[in-house]
Write an enzyme that holds these catalytic residues in place. Structure first.
Site, PDB file in Angstrom:
ATOM      1  N   HIS A 155       0.808  -1.224   0.000  1.00  0.00           N
ATOM      2  CA  HIS A 155       0.000   0.000   0.000  1.00  0.00           C
ATOM      3  C   HIS A 155       0.836   1.266   0.000  1.00  0.00           C
ATOM      4  CE1 HIS A 155      -4.066  -1.750   0.635  1.00  0.00           C
ATOM      5  NE2 HIS A 155      -3.321  -2.787   0.929  1.00  0.00           N
ATOM      6  N   ASP A 349       3.580   9.424  -0.640  1.00  0.00           N
ATOM      7  CA  ASP A 349       2.407   8.666  -0.203  1.00  0.00           C
ATOM      8  C   ASP A 349       2.130   7.588  -1.241  1.00  0.00           C
ATOM      9  OD1 ASP A 349       0.217   8.065   1.447  1.00  0.00           O
ATOM     10  OD2 ASP A 349      -0.355  10.173   1.634  1.00  0.00           O
TER      11      ASP A 349
HETATM   12  P1  ADQ Z   1      -2.835   6.028   5.141  1.00  0.00           P
HETATM   13  O1  ADQ Z   1      -1.421   6.474   5.257  1.00  0.00           O
HETATM   14  O2  ADQ Z   1      -3.558   5.853   6.409  1.00  0.00           O
HETATM   15  O3  ADQ Z   1      -2.951   4.667   4.294  1.00  0.00           O
HETATM   16  P2  ADQ Z   1      -4.799   7.593   3.412  1.00  0.00           P
HETATM   17  O4  ADQ Z   1      -4.942   6.873   2.137  1.00  0.00           O
HETATM   18  O5  ADQ Z   1      -4.683   9.064   3.249  1.00  0.00           O
HETATM   19  O6  ADQ Z   1      -3.519   7.181   4.221  1.00  0.00           O
HETATM   20  O7  ADQ Z   1      -6.062   7.359   4.381  1.00  0.00           O
HETATM   21  C1  ADQ Z   1      -6.683   6.141   4.555  1.00  0.00           C
HETATM   22  C2  ADQ Z   1      -8.095   6.338   5.137  1.00  0.00           C
HETATM   23  O8  ADQ Z   1      -8.028   6.935   6.437  1.00  0.00           O
HETATM   24  C3  ADQ Z   1      -8.942   7.261   4.277  1.00  0.00           C
HETATM   25  O9  ADQ Z   1     -10.191   6.663   4.045  1.00  0.00           O
HETATM   26  C4  ADQ Z   1      -9.088   8.543   5.108  1.00  0.00           C
HETATM   27  O10 ADQ Z   1     -10.318   9.210   4.965  1.00  0.00           O
HETATM   28  C5  ADQ Z   1      -8.907   8.052   6.527  1.00  0.00           C
HETATM   29  N1  ADQ Z   1      -8.319   9.151   7.330  1.00  0.00           N
HETATM   30  C6  ADQ Z   1      -7.104   9.710   7.179  1.00  0.00           C
HETATM   31  N2  ADQ Z   1      -6.937  10.723   8.052  1.00  0.00           N
HETATM   32  C7  ADQ Z   1      -8.083  10.820   8.761  1.00  0.00           C
HETATM   33  C8  ADQ Z   1      -8.532  11.692   9.799  1.00  0.00           C
HETATM   34  N3  ADQ Z   1      -7.787  12.694  10.236  1.00  0.00           N
HETATM   35  N4  ADQ Z   1      -9.775  11.491  10.295  1.00  0.00           N
HETATM   36  C9  ADQ Z   1     -10.552  10.499   9.818  1.00  0.00           C
HETATM   37  N5  ADQ Z   1     -10.186   9.660   8.836  1.00  0.00           N
HETATM   38  C10 ADQ Z   1      -8.964   9.812   8.305  1.00  0.00           C
HETATM   39  C11 ADQ Z   1      -2.089   3.775   3.555  1.00  0.00           C
HETATM   40  C12 ADQ Z   1      -1.087   4.439   2.609  1.00  0.00           C
HETATM   41  C13 ADQ Z   1      -1.822   5.320   1.606  1.00  0.00           C
HETATM   42  C14 ADQ Z   1      -2.878   4.512   0.852  1.00  0.00           C
HETATM   43  C15 ADQ Z   1      -3.760   3.721   1.812  1.00  0.00           C
HETATM   44  C16 ADQ Z   1      -4.666   2.749   1.074  1.00  0.00           C
HETATM   45  O11 ADQ Z   1      -0.125   5.205   3.342  1.00  0.00           O
HETATM   46  O12 ADQ Z   1      -0.891   5.898   0.680  1.00  0.00           O
HETATM   47  O13 ADQ Z   1      -3.687   5.396   0.102  1.00  0.00           O
HETATM   48  O14 ADQ Z   1      -2.962   2.961   2.731  1.00  0.00           O
HETATM   49  O15 ADQ Z   1      -3.944   1.927   0.220  1.00  0.00           O
END
Ligand code: ADQ
Length: 441
Positions: A155, A349
């Site tokens: 991911h 990311d």
């Molecule tokens: P993350 O680094 O956690 O995931 P991201 O894809 O931005 O990053 O977010 C994942 C989920 O968490 C999203 O549905 C988002 O809405 C939720 N989220 C993030 N911040 C939040 C907050 N402050 N409050 C509530 N909800 C929040 C990892 C990788 C990413 C990749 C995902 C999926 O780092 O690059 O996109 O996995 O593969």
């Protein structure tokens, strides 16, 4: 249809559904809907000794979880996964801390998981392992005799081979990956990097790009409905007509938060016409609080927020609202919909689903503007966004100014392109596409 076995570090609780579910559970919703499945991984709990697996069945889905010992959590999870592999895979060699003891514990936990998983498997299962915590599980399963189709998805990004070579024992990790029948990555760039790293050791596992998507139409409906919720109405009233700039992240050094805040501070200095006309709401719930770099980042951000507000606030206007507690997903959708600017500026990311959720949440008649890091995987798909170099706060400043002053016609045109890109991704649904290719191999 063959049963799907998902293996991931954390297993989502079985009863979280729809808007309340997060991360992988949402991303895999479509793939799981129509089939029998077993989801296997860490329970999130600690126990010493760890004891037997816990098992819960809901309909055609079975959830099997294992506890970790406190030592395993410290070494496998906090130490090697979050303290070594996370910075390495996000190109942050300077933050890398390598300890053999942690790497060995990471392998040992993976082997224990493999031994527990093996007797639960059926010969025609399709196994899909997720993310960097579980790379050695692939090899362990094969060594224990598992012959099932075995897929792996990363991911997060994968750096160029010359950078990855800085990781001690990186060859062993690549050989573990070689046990998979197919490896899925977020972007073509990541897939090229990993293929090149594997090729250096003569490892020939197929690697492809399967950009993780969201349920665009579903998120759009949730966002439109959330607009009339009490909390969204309260947020909107509290803005008193000011434009909302919204940042939504985990509190993580990969997300570029200090640079982003500096970029906003510079906006208020360089373009004073925006003073008292905008509010920047940044939500960044604390994550991985046991890792020293995350605690240091939190202190840095708390100070920076104080400085920016101290410098620019008026007695009746606070330029920056800083939340380190999590926001419910259902609220998030409404907040995103109301935002004039979505500010997503990670230094690196894998994908960044917030960028996609921002696009999905917008009102087609009056859409906001996405300001997006060119180093987020999502940038490859969202050409309507204003792309920035997140290391340059002034670049963020200028993009914010452009976004805040952009005419409606241009906002619509940019948004429509991105909406189309998300609604009809060229490869179809990412998980279905991955599984079909895995079956064909
Ligand atoms: P993350 O680094 O956690 O995931 P991201 O894809 O931005 O990053 O977010 C994942 C989920 O968490 C999203 O549905 C988002 O809405 C939720 N989220 C993030 N911040 C939040 C907050 N402050 N409050 C509530 N909800 C929040 C990892 C990788 C990413 C990749 C995902 C999926 O780092 O690059 O996109 O996995 O593969």
């Amino acid at each position: 249809m063959a049963r799907l076995v998902i293996v991931s570090n954390r297993v989502p609780p079985p009863h979280t559904r729809g808007a309340q579910a997060g991360g992988l559970a949402v991303a895999l919703k479509d793939a799981l809907r129509r089939r029998e499945a077993m989801w296997f991984g860490w329970s999130g709990e600690l126990a010493d000794p760890p004891g037997a697996p816990h098992s819960v069945t809901v309909g055609r889905h079975r959830y099997v979880t294992l506890d970790l010992t406190p030592d395993e959590e410290r070494l496998y999870y906090t130490g090697y996964s979050n303290g070594t592999l996370w910075p390495m895979l996000h190109y942050r060699v300077g933050l890398l801390e390598f300890r053999r003891e942690e790497e060995e514990a990471w392998r040992a936990v993976n082997e224990r998981f493999a031994r527990r998983l093996l007797p639960l498997l059926r010969p025609d299962d399709i196994i899909w392992v997720h993310d960097f915590h579980l790379i050695p599980l692939l090899r362990s399963l094969r060594d224990l005799g598992a012959q099932q189709r075995l897929g792996f998805f990363l991911h997060v990004p994968f750096p160029p081979p010359a950078l990855f070579a800085a990781l001690p024992r990186s060859e062993a990790l690549l050989r573990d990956l070689g046990a998979a029948d197919l490896i899925g990555m977020q972007t073509q760039g990541d897939a090229m990097h990993l293929s090149a790293a594997l090729a250096e050791f003569g490892i020939e596992t197929p690697v492809g790009a399967y950009p993780v998507g969201i349920d665009t139409a579903g998120f759009s409906r949730t966002a439109a409905a959330a607009l009339t919720k009490r909390e969204t109405t309260r947020l909107i009233a509290s803005l008193e007509g000011r434009s909302l700039i919204l940042g939504v992240d985990r509190l993580d050094y990969s997300k570029g938060l200090p640079h982003r805040l500096r970029g906003y501070g510079a906006l208020l200095r360089r373009f004073p016409e925006h003073r008292k006309r905008v509010t920047f709401l940044q939500t960044a719930p604390v994550s991985r609080g046991q890792v020293a770099q995350y605690r240091a980042l939190r202190r840095e951000l708390d100070e920076l927020v104080g400085r920016i507000n101290g410098e620019h606030a008026e007695f009746d206007w606070m330029p920056l609202r800083w939340l380190t507690r999590p926001l419910a997903r259902s609220l998030l959708a409404g907040f995103l919909r109301h935002a004039r600017v979505g500010l997503v500026t990670p230094l690196r990311d894998g994908m960044n689903l917030v960028a996609k959720e921002f696009v999905a949440s917008q009102d087609p008649e009056d859409p906001g503007v996405l300001v997006l890091s060119r180093f987020a995987g999502a940038a490859a798909e969202l050409s309507g966004a204003l792309l920035v170099n997140p290391h340059d706060p002034e670049d963020i400043t200028e993009a914010l100014h452009q976004a805040l002053t952009m005419p409606l016609a241009e906002r619509r045109e940019r948004w429509q392109g991105d909406w189309q890109a998300l609604s009809n991704p060229p490869g179809g649904n990412w998980a279905q596409a991955f599984l079909e290719r895995l079956m064909r191999n």
